[in-house]
Design a protein around this motif. Structure first.
Motif, PDB file in Angstrom:
ATOM      1  N   GLY A 199       1.061  -1.024  -0.259  1.00 43.25           N
ATOM      2  CA  GLY A 199       0.315   0.182   0.008  1.00 43.25           C
ATOM      3  C   GLY A 199       0.623   1.185  -0.142  1.00 43.25           C
ATOM      4  O   GLY A 199       0.222   1.882  -0.626  1.00 43.25           O
ATOM      5  N   GLU A 200       2.061   1.017   0.897  1.00 36.29           N
ATOM      6  CA  GLU A 200       3.136   2.622   1.036  1.00 36.29           C
ATOM      7  C   GLU A 200       3.520   2.867  -0.774  1.00 36.29           C
ATOM      8  O   GLU A 200       3.604   4.130  -0.637  1.00 36.29           O
ATOM      9  CB  GLU A 200       3.898   2.494   1.901  1.00 36.29           C
ATOM     10  N   GLU A 201       3.881   1.702  -0.793  1.00 35.97           N
ATOM     11  CA  GLU A 201       5.074   1.732  -2.536  1.00 35.97           C
ATOM     12  C   GLU A 201       4.006   2.008  -3.045  1.00 35.97           C
ATOM     13  O   GLU A 201       4.360   2.644  -4.091  1.00 35.97           O
ATOM     14  CB  GLU A 201       5.164   0.363  -2.060  1.00 35.97           C
ATOM     15  N   ALA A 202       2.813   1.685  -3.224  1.00 31.82           N
ATOM     16  CA  ALA A 202       1.472   2.182  -4.173  1.00 31.82           C
ATOM     17  C   ALA A 202       1.220   3.110  -4.098  1.00 31.82           C
ATOM     18  O   ALA A 202       0.807   3.505  -5.196  1.00 31.82           O
ATOM     19  CB  ALA A 202       0.638   0.961  -4.601  1.00 31.82           C
ATOM     20  N   SER A 203       1.671   4.694  -3.107  1.00 30.55           N
ATOM     21  CA  SER A 203       1.025   5.800  -3.384  1.00 30.55           C
ATOM     22  C   SER A 203       1.899   6.170  -4.161  1.00 30.55           C
ATOM     23  O   SER A 203       3.197   6.259  -3.540  1.00 30.55           O
ATOM     24  CB  SER A 203       0.974   5.681  -1.940  1.00 30.55           C
ATOM     25  N   SER A 204       1.162   7.275  -4.613  1.00 27.74           N
ATOM     26  CA  SER A 204       2.405   8.335  -5.323  1.00 27.74           C
ATOM     27  C   SER A 204       1.203  10.002  -4.556  1.00 27.74           C
ATOM     28  O   SER A 204       0.543  10.976  -5.138  1.00 27.74           O
ATOM     29  CB  SER A 204       1.877   8.214  -6.386  1.00 27.74           C
ATOM     30  N   PRO A 205       2.652  10.707  -4.071  1.00 29.29           N
ATOM     31  CA  PRO A 205       2.685  12.477  -3.687  1.00 29.29           C
ATOM     32  C   PRO A 205       1.569  13.312  -5.068  1.00 29.29           C
ATOM     33  O   PRO A 205       2.385  12.861  -6.213  1.00 29.29           O
ATOM     34  CB  PRO A 205       4.060  12.775  -3.395  1.00 29.29           C
ATOM     35  N   ARG A 206       0.259  13.970  -4.361  1.00 25.69           N
ATOM     36  CA  ARG A 206      -0.238  14.963  -5.124  1.00 25.69           C
ATOM     37  C   ARG A 206      -0.405  16.169  -5.103  1.00 25.69           C
ATOM     38  O   ARG A 206      -0.045  16.119  -3.683  1.00 25.69           O
ATOM     39  CB  ARG A 206      -1.072  14.018  -5.432  1.00 25.69           C
ATOM     40  N   LEU A 207      -0.128  17.442  -5.040  1.00 28.57           N
ATOM     41  CA  LEU A 207      -0.179  18.476  -4.511  1.00 28.57           C
ATOM     42  C   LEU A 207      -1.790  18.793  -4.522  1.00 28.57           C
ATOM     43  O   LEU A 207      -2.344  19.219  -5.236  1.00 28.57           O
ATOM     44  CB  LEU A 207       0.998  19.605  -5.139  1.00 28.57           C
ATOM     45  N   GLN A 208      -1.516  19.989  -3.583  1.00 29.08           N
ATOM     46  CA  GLN A 208      -2.953  20.314  -3.046  1.00 29.08           C
ATOM     47  C   GLN A 208      -3.036  21.414  -2.643  1.00 29.08           C
ATOM     48  O   GLN A 208      -2.196  21.890  -1.114  1.00 29.08           O
ATOM     49  CB  GLN A 208      -3.970  19.271  -2.269  1.00 29.08           C
ATOM     50  N   LYS A 209      -3.973  22.515  -2.530  1.00 27.75           N
ATOM     51  CA  LYS A 209      -3.909  23.639  -1.976  1.00 27.75           C
ATOM     52  C   LYS A 209      -5.145  23.380  -0.931  1.00 27.75           C
ATOM     53  O   LYS A 209      -5.882  22.783  -0.420  1.00 27.75           O
ATOM     54  CB  LYS A 209      -4.272  24.938  -3.064  1.00 27.75           C
ATOM     55  N   LYS A 260      -6.642   6.188  -0.856  1.00 31.80           N
ATOM     56  CA  LYS A 260      -5.996   8.123  -0.400  1.00 31.80           C
ATOM     57  C   LYS A 260      -6.044   8.871   0.737  1.00 31.80           C
ATOM     58  O   LYS A 260      -6.114   8.459   1.954  1.00 31.80           O
ATOM     59  CB  LYS A 260      -7.227   9.486  -0.936  1.00 31.80           C
ATOM     60  N   ALA A 261      -4.741   9.128   1.690  1.00 29.70           N
ATOM     61  CA  ALA A 261      -3.858   9.387   2.508  1.00 29.70           C
ATOM     62  C   ALA A 261      -3.319  10.288   2.761  1.00 29.70           C
ATOM     63  O   ALA A 261      -2.854  11.093   2.354  1.00 29.70           O
ATOM     64  CB  ALA A 261      -2.465   7.948   2.341  1.00 29.70           C
ATOM     65  N   ARG A 262      -3.969  11.885   2.780  1.00 27.87           N
ATOM     66  CA  ARG A 262      -3.993  13.137   3.758  1.00 27.87           C
ATOM     67  C   ARG A 262      -3.538  13.269   5.039  1.00 27.87           C
ATOM     68  O   ARG A 262      -2.545  14.086   5.415  1.00 27.87           O
ATOM     69  CB  ARG A 262      -4.955  13.444   3.150  1.00 27.87           C
ATOM     70  N   ARG A 263      -4.350  12.992   6.032  1.00 29.11           N
ATOM     71  CA  ARG A 263      -4.321  12.886   7.377  1.00 29.11           C
ATOM     72  C   ARG A 263      -3.172  12.036   7.908  1.00 29.11           C
ATOM     73  O   ARG A 263      -2.736  12.499   8.730  1.00 29.11           O
ATOM     74  CB  ARG A 263      -5.275  13.007   8.298  1.00 29.11           C
ATOM     75  N   THR A 264      -3.153  11.130   7.567  1.00 28.13           N
ATOM     76  CA  THR A 264      -2.226   9.821   7.808  1.00 28.13           C
ATOM     77  C   THR A 264      -0.959   9.465   6.888  1.00 28.13           C
ATOM     78  O   THR A 264      -1.039   9.507   5.260  1.00 28.13           O
ATOM     79  CB  THR A 264      -2.866   8.383   8.463  1.00 28.13           C
ATOM     80  N   LEU A 265       0.077   8.858   7.160  1.00 30.81           N
ATOM     81  CA  LEU A 265       0.991   8.568   6.440  1.00 30.81           C
ATOM     82  C   LEU A 265       0.994   7.443   6.110  1.00 30.81           C
ATOM     83  O   LEU A 265       0.622   6.891   7.128  1.00 30.81           O
ATOM     84  CB  LEU A 265       2.961   8.491   7.345  1.00 30.81           C
ATOM     85  N   PRO A 266       0.521   7.192   4.274  1.00 30.91           N
ATOM     86  CA  PRO A 266       1.031   6.026   3.875  1.00 30.91           C
ATOM     87  C   PRO A 266       1.929   4.662   4.577  1.00 30.91           C
ATOM     88  O   PRO A 266       0.921   3.692   4.897  1.00 30.91           O
ATOM     89  CB  PRO A 266       1.105   5.802   2.467  1.00 30.91           C
ATOM     90  N   ALA A 267       2.472   5.073   5.010  1.00 32.41           N
ATOM     91  CA  ALA A 267       3.859   4.028   6.156  1.00 32.41           C
ATOM     92  C   ALA A 267       2.331   3.661   7.132  1.00 32.41           C
ATOM     93  O   ALA A 267       2.815   2.399   7.644  1.00 32.41           O
ATOM     94  CB  ALA A 267       4.842   4.525   6.532  1.00 32.41           C
ATOM     95  N   TYR A 268       1.476   4.289   7.657  1.00 29.21           N
ATOM     96  CA  TYR A 268       1.169   4.131   9.175  1.00 29.21           C
ATOM     97  C   TYR A 268      -0.912   3.924   8.665  1.00 29.21           C
ATOM     98  O   TYR A 268      -1.587   2.808   8.879  1.00 29.21           O
ATOM     99  CB  TYR A 268       1.044   5.179  10.461  1.00 29.21           C
ATOM    100  N   GLN A 290      -2.851  -0.391   8.731  1.00 32.93           N
ATOM    101  CA  GLN A 290      -3.638  -0.586   9.049  1.00 32.93           C
ATOM    102  C   GLN A 290      -5.457  -0.399   8.814  1.00 32.93           C
ATOM    103  O   GLN A 290      -6.365  -1.971   9.080  1.00 32.93           O
ATOM    104  CB  GLN A 290      -4.196   0.663   9.966  1.00 32.93           C
ATOM    105  N   LEU A 291      -5.523   0.004   7.237  1.00 35.12           N
ATOM    106  CA  LEU A 291      -6.824  -1.018   6.707  1.00 35.12           C
ATOM    107  C   LEU A 291      -6.147  -2.124   5.908  1.00 35.12           C
ATOM    108  O   LEU A 291      -7.103  -2.902   5.891  1.00 35.12           O
ATOM    109  CB  LEU A 291      -6.941   0.194   5.184  1.00 35.12           C
ATOM    110  N   GLY A 292      -5.478  -2.866   5.398  1.00 33.38           N
ATOM    111  CA  GLY A 292      -4.894  -4.110   4.963  1.00 33.38           C
ATOM    112  C   GLY A 292      -5.130  -5.187   5.625  1.00 33.38           C
ATOM    113  O   GLY A 292      -6.094  -5.880   5.492  1.00 33.38           O
ATOM    114  N   THR A 293      -4.982  -4.975   6.962  1.00 34.62           N
ATOM    115  CA  THR A 293      -5.235  -5.721   8.467  1.00 34.62           C
ATOM    116  C   THR A 293      -6.856  -5.962   8.548  1.00 34.62           C
ATOM    117  O   THR A 293      -7.132  -7.668   8.832  1.00 34.62           O
ATOM    118  CB  THR A 293      -4.765  -5.104   9.874  1.00 34.62           C
ATOM    119  N   ARG A 294      -6.902  -4.216   8.457  1.00 32.35           N
ATOM    120  CA  ARG A 294      -8.977  -4.594   8.505  1.00 32.35           C
ATOM    121  C   ARG A 294      -9.354  -5.677   7.436  1.00 32.35           C
ATOM    122  O   ARG A 294     -10.644  -5.740   7.275  1.00 32.35           O
ATOM    123  CB  ARG A 294      -9.324  -3.527   8.626  1.00 32.35           C
ATOM    124  N   ILE A 295      -8.832  -5.167   6.135  1.00 35.39           N
ATOM    125  CA  ILE A 295      -9.515  -6.063   4.908  1.00 35.39           C
ATOM    126  C   ILE A 295      -8.908  -8.187   5.253  1.00 35.39           C
ATOM    127  O   ILE A 295     -10.169  -8.335   4.523  1.00 35.39           O
ATOM    128  CB  ILE A 295      -8.388  -5.678   3.660  1.00 35.39           C
TER     129      ILE A 295
END
Length: 382
Positions: free
Chosen positions: A160-170, A230-238, A242-247
């Protein structure tokens, strides 16, 4: 030998080529977006294609042996409907809908819809007219679906973390912050057992075997699993562990509920519906939580925050990771990207960084920088 040769029919299923093309396009568009935002690609563009089958191949082997040994026979018509639904979702690019529990239920619904209204889908070799839903084959479908949802969770934890790519947002305050978009597709080749009399109508030369008076056949099927987040409030590493474990826990629940169909046959369908609702709830909760609150990666007054680290760069060798804050470079305090690279020039040959990690603890990192090192450090910062 005939059975081994007929495995080649795996390569006849259009879903295989749709998944291969989709994985290539995922990497292409990711790199294109990264170059537009950050003037460089962060990770190799063929990563999605390279991991399409590699990540799940061990599970595919284990599941194939288990499913066959347990005698889980599935309807050939359901596999045809599953191919149609999977191909449609992959082509749409909406991978929120590509969890296997959605695809399995969608295949059941498509088959029932076609049979109920008398519609057909022509494939040239044969016309697909759906099928009547029967309780006896819903149990194997539910057990296989639960196992695939379990696999989805394990893949999200690992990739999950490896698959995430950064995007800019105002932000609402006019600052440029960052969120991380994850999108990944996996291809899982499953060796499944189908009733021989069904397969014989479409593929009369396919090798078959019998147990008592019942005929069966093996078929290698290209199952797909998609994930989007989508990860915004939480870093993908965390977030994704958590989400994968629930799945994967949801996958276990689907299998447990499905086993109760030995006592009451409709429980297999109940297990599938509960799994789809549970998977939807997990996605909605994650999206709501990530769309509120502060950004995990945003401009800091106390240093320069790391958005991402380029592969095979000095920054990666120093162990720098997303979300850490660079406070000092070569003894000089830095608060923006310009000051960061000016401080590097003080001692470009040997760079010393003071970094605030995720636990708010200071650590010292240093590395010799050579002229050929990309971007001096290989950092994307905000």
């Amino acid at each position: 030998m005939e059975a081994l040769l007929d495995i080649g029919r795996f390569f006849v299923n259009p879903l295989l080529y749709i998944a291969l093309l989709a994985a290539i396009l995922l990497g292409y568009f990711r790199v294109k977006k990264e170059r537009k935002l950050f003037r460089t690609r962060i990770v190799w563009g063929w990563r999605e294609f390279g991991h399409l089958m590699k990540d799940g191949i061990l599970y595919a082997l284990i599941f194939s042996v288990l499913f066959s040994a347990m005698g889980l026979t599935v309807s050939l018509e359901w596999l045809v409907a599953l191919s149609i639904v999977s191909a449609a979702v992959v082509i749409s690019g909406i991978y929120y809908l590509a969890s296997f529990v959605y695809l399995a239920l969608g295949a059941i619904g498509l088959g029932w819809l076609l049979a109920n209204y008398g519609w057909t889908i022509p494939f040239g070799v044969f016309d697909f007219g759906g099928y009547a839903v029967a309780w006896n084959w819903l149990l194997p479908v539910a057990l296989i679906t639960g196992a695939m949802v379990f696999l989805e969770g394990r893949l999200v934890v690992r990739r999950g973390e490896e698959a995430s790519s950064p995007r800019l947002q105002k932000t609402s305050r006019g600052l440029t912050a960052v969120f991380y978009k994850a999108k990944r597709l996996w291809l899982i080749p499953l060796l499944l057992v189908v009733p021989g009399n069904l397969l014989e109508a479409y593929l009369p030369y396919w090798p078959q075997f019998t147990i008592g008076s019942t005929g069966f056949s093996f078929i290698l099927f290209p199952a797909v699993i998609g994930f989007q987040g989508k990860a915004r409030r939480t870093l993908p590493a965390y977030l994704y562990p958590q989400l994968g474990t629930r799945i994967w826990m949801l996958g276990l629940l689907i299998m447990i509920l499905a086993l109760f169909s030995y006592l009451w046959q409709p429980m297999a369908l109940v297990a599938l519906l509960a799994g789809a609702i549970g998977r939807m709830v997990l996605s909605i909760i994650a999206l709501i939580n990530e769309n509120k609150g502060n950004y995990a990666v945003a401009p800091q007054t106390t240093g320069v925050m790391i958005v991402d680290v380029l592969a095979d760069s000095p920054a990666e060798k120093m162990g720098l990771v997303r979300g850490e804050i660079i406070r000092k470079v070569n003894g000089l305090t830095v608060t923006n990207e310009a000051e960061l690279y000016e401080a590097i020039q003080v001692n470009a040959a040997h760079c010393r960084l003071e970094v605030l990690d995720h636990n708010k603890e200071m650590r010292l990192r240093q590395h010799v920088i050579f002229r050929h090192d990309h971007y001096r450090l290989g950092l994307i910062v905000v």
